[in-house]
Design a protein around this motif. Structure first.
Motif, mmCIF file in Angstrom:
data_model
loop_
_atom_site.group_PDB
_atom_site.id
_atom_site.type_symbol
_atom_site.label_atom_id
_atom_site.label_comp_id
_atom_site.label_asym_id
_atom_site.label_seq_id
_atom_site.Cartn_x
_atom_site.Cartn_y
_atom_site.Cartn_z
ATOM 1 N N TYR A 10 -17.005 39.618 40.526
ATOM 2 C CA TYR A 10 -16.150 38.433 40.523
ATOM 3 C C TYR A 10 -14.955 38.659 41.444
ATOM 4 C CZ TYR A 10 -18.646 36.764 36.367
ATOM 5 O OH TYR A 10 -19.601 36.321 35.499
ATOM 6 N N ASP A 38 -8.870 32.812 28.744
ATOM 7 C CA ASP A 38 -10.315 32.891 28.966
ATOM 8 C C ASP A 38 -10.681 34.066 29.875
ATOM 9 O OD1 ASP A 38 -10.724 30.707 27.370
ATOM 10 O OD2 ASP A 38 -10.657 29.274 29.022
ATOM 11 N N SER A 41 -10.680 37.241 27.901
ATOM 12 C CA SER A 41 -11.877 37.300 27.057
ATOM 13 C C SER A 41 -13.124 37.592 27.884
ATOM 14 C CB SER A 41 -12.040 35.978 26.306
ATOM 15 O OG SER A 41 -13.243 35.954 25.588
ATOM 16 N N LYS A 42 -13.213 36.990 29.070
ATOM 17 C CA LYS A 42 -14.396 37.141 29.917
ATOM 18 C C LYS A 42 -14.611 38.577 30.355
ATOM 19 C CE LYS A 42 -16.578 34.830 33.845
ATOM 20 N NZ LYS A 42 -17.538 34.041 33.062
#
Length: 463
Positions: A10, A38, A41-42
């Motif tokens: 990523y 998020d 968490s990802k």
């Protein structure tokens, strides 16, 4: 292949309003915006304070732009400035927004004065005066706060520009082709890095003071245009004479002449460096006299170039001062006429006169910003000239290890330096392993060039 199949890669490419733009590299390139919660968490991150190792990628050449051929140095410098604005458009946009706010709030005093005159004309109540005073204090305080934030953003921008230029100097300087130094003095090229400080200073002057003058002028002209349509004609007259003719048309000659000033300045600096490097040569009376005479010759060229530049600049300054005097008289006479014919109140006349007085006073002092702008152009031109020098080609060449020391072999080498006669023609020889080889040349330059060819600092024409 195993790496790409077992690992998701990523990239975080942008940030805005608490959200991050992330991209996943796989068969189909995909982008999405996700919140900080998020993203934690990802990637299984406990909290935002947890230390994580990241791979950070940046452009290797973070300042220069591709040079356009067959155009003047002035146009190339302007193109480079436009490129820099694109690179830093986010911070410059923030500075501009704050500048608009500061420019609007700077008109509090003339507007408050207009209201005060009207209040006094219709009555002597003290309460409106107190309220008006408190509002002026509040708005001017808010304008001061915005100015502090604007100055902070400019400081960050200055640091970033310094890092961009320093990084590119470090990346490109070792890779400049040796042939490029035939027409340049290496220490003089390295000294151009100090023009970075000139760029930083000019950025501060132009984005804080210069932008303030421009925005205050535009906002002030719009304000008096609201008072009466005839002032719009006056605004158009000032912008055509002052903005187009005095600043733009006359500014071309000033900018071009300052580029010559910069060149002569570096010639003087390069000669002083040579005197320092070869101090033994200049110890004798003859050497000292020669050094002084050449320094005097170079200084004369600098003074001549500086005098030509100053004549162009002083014409612009005189034009702006004359424009200030004429425009002030026009506003006073025109405002008085409109007041007599009841098309303008006394308060509006006072406000218009205060606005125009401030705007024209700033415009008459615009010579300082013009000088900074011309200095900025020259500094960008000198640094960009270094960055546009031809570079050595780089690539991965496999090294085949051997059990014995390496050999050096030159086969049918042809080489002609730029703008010179052919130096080597069909040169071939071999340096055996563990051998000592002596090479005799007619001058040191040939020996230096051959060593450059052997070490790949120069590339042969053939062979």
């Amino acid at each position: 292949d195993t790496f790409s199949e077992t690992l998701d890669v990523y990239s975080i490419t942008s940030y805005h309003a608490g959200a991050y733009k992330i991209s996943k590299f796989n068969e189909s390139y995909h982008e999405e915006w996700i919140s900080e919660k998020d993203i934690l968490s990802k990637f299984n991150i406990g909290n935002s304070k947890e230390k994580i190792k990241w791979i950070v990628s940046e452009p290797l050449y973070a300042f220069s732009n591709k040079k356009q051929h067959n155009v003047s140095h002035l146009k190339n410098a302007i193109n480079q400035i436009i490129h820099l604005i694109r690179l830093e458009k986010r911070d410059i946009w923030i500075i501009f927004i704050y500048g608009v706010g500061i420019g609007i709030l700077a008109l509090v005093i003339p507007i408050a004065t207009s209201s005060l005159v009207n209040i006094v004309s219709f009555g002597v109540l003290i309460q409106p005066v107190i309220v008006l005073t408190l509002l002026v204090v509040f708005f001017l305080g808010f304008a001061g706060t915005m100015q502090v934030i604007q100055t902070y953003v400019v400081e960050i921008l200055q640091r970033r520009v310094f890092v961009r230029i320093a990084t590119e100097f470090a990346a490109k300087f070792p890779r400049i082709k040796q042939e490029a130094f035939q027409n340049y003095h290496k220490p003089e090229l390295a000294n151009r890095f100090f023009d970075t400080m000139t760029i930083q200073k000019s950025i501060n002057t132009l984005l804080v003071d210069g932008l303030s003058v421009v925005l205050t002028t535009i906002i002030g002209f719009l304000l008096i245009g609201i008072y009466h349509p005839v002032f719009l004609v006056f605004d158009f007259f000032i912008l055509i004479i002052g903005g187009y003719y005095i600043i733009y048309k006359m500014g071309k000659a000033s900018a071009t002449s300052y580029l010559n000033v910069s060149k002569e300045k570096y010639k003087v600096a390069a000669w002083i460096e040579e005197i320092a490097r070869h101090s033994a040569t200049f110890h004798s009376n003859l050497g000292s006299r020669f050094g002084l005479n050449k320094a005097d010759f170079l200084v004369r060229d600098y003074i001549f170039a500086r005098d030509k530049y100053f004549k162009n600049l002083i014409r612009q300054i005189i034009g702006l001062i004359i424009l200030q005097a004429i425009a002030s008289a026009i506003v006073l006479g025109l405002g008085g006429y409109l007041v007599i014919h009841r098309q303008l109140t006394i308060g509006q006349l006072v406000a218009a006169e205060l606005v125009i007085a401030k705007v024209l006073s700033d415009i008459s002092k615009f010579g300082k910003q013009l000088d900074s702008f011309y200095t900025f152009i020259a500094a960008v031109d000198k640094i960009d000239e270094v960055f546009q020098l031809p570079l050595l080609k780089t690539g991965n060449i496999p090294f085949i290890p051997t059990e014995k020391p390496i050999e050096v072999e030159l086969s049918n080498i042809y080489y002609t330096p730029p703008n010179q006669f052919e130096l080597f023609s069909n040169l071939s020889f071999n340096m055996k392993s563990k051998s000592a080889t002596g090479l005799k040349f007619s001058n040191p330059f040939e020996a230096s060039v051959l060593l450059d060819l052997i070490s790949s600092i120069r590339a042969p024409d053939k062979g």
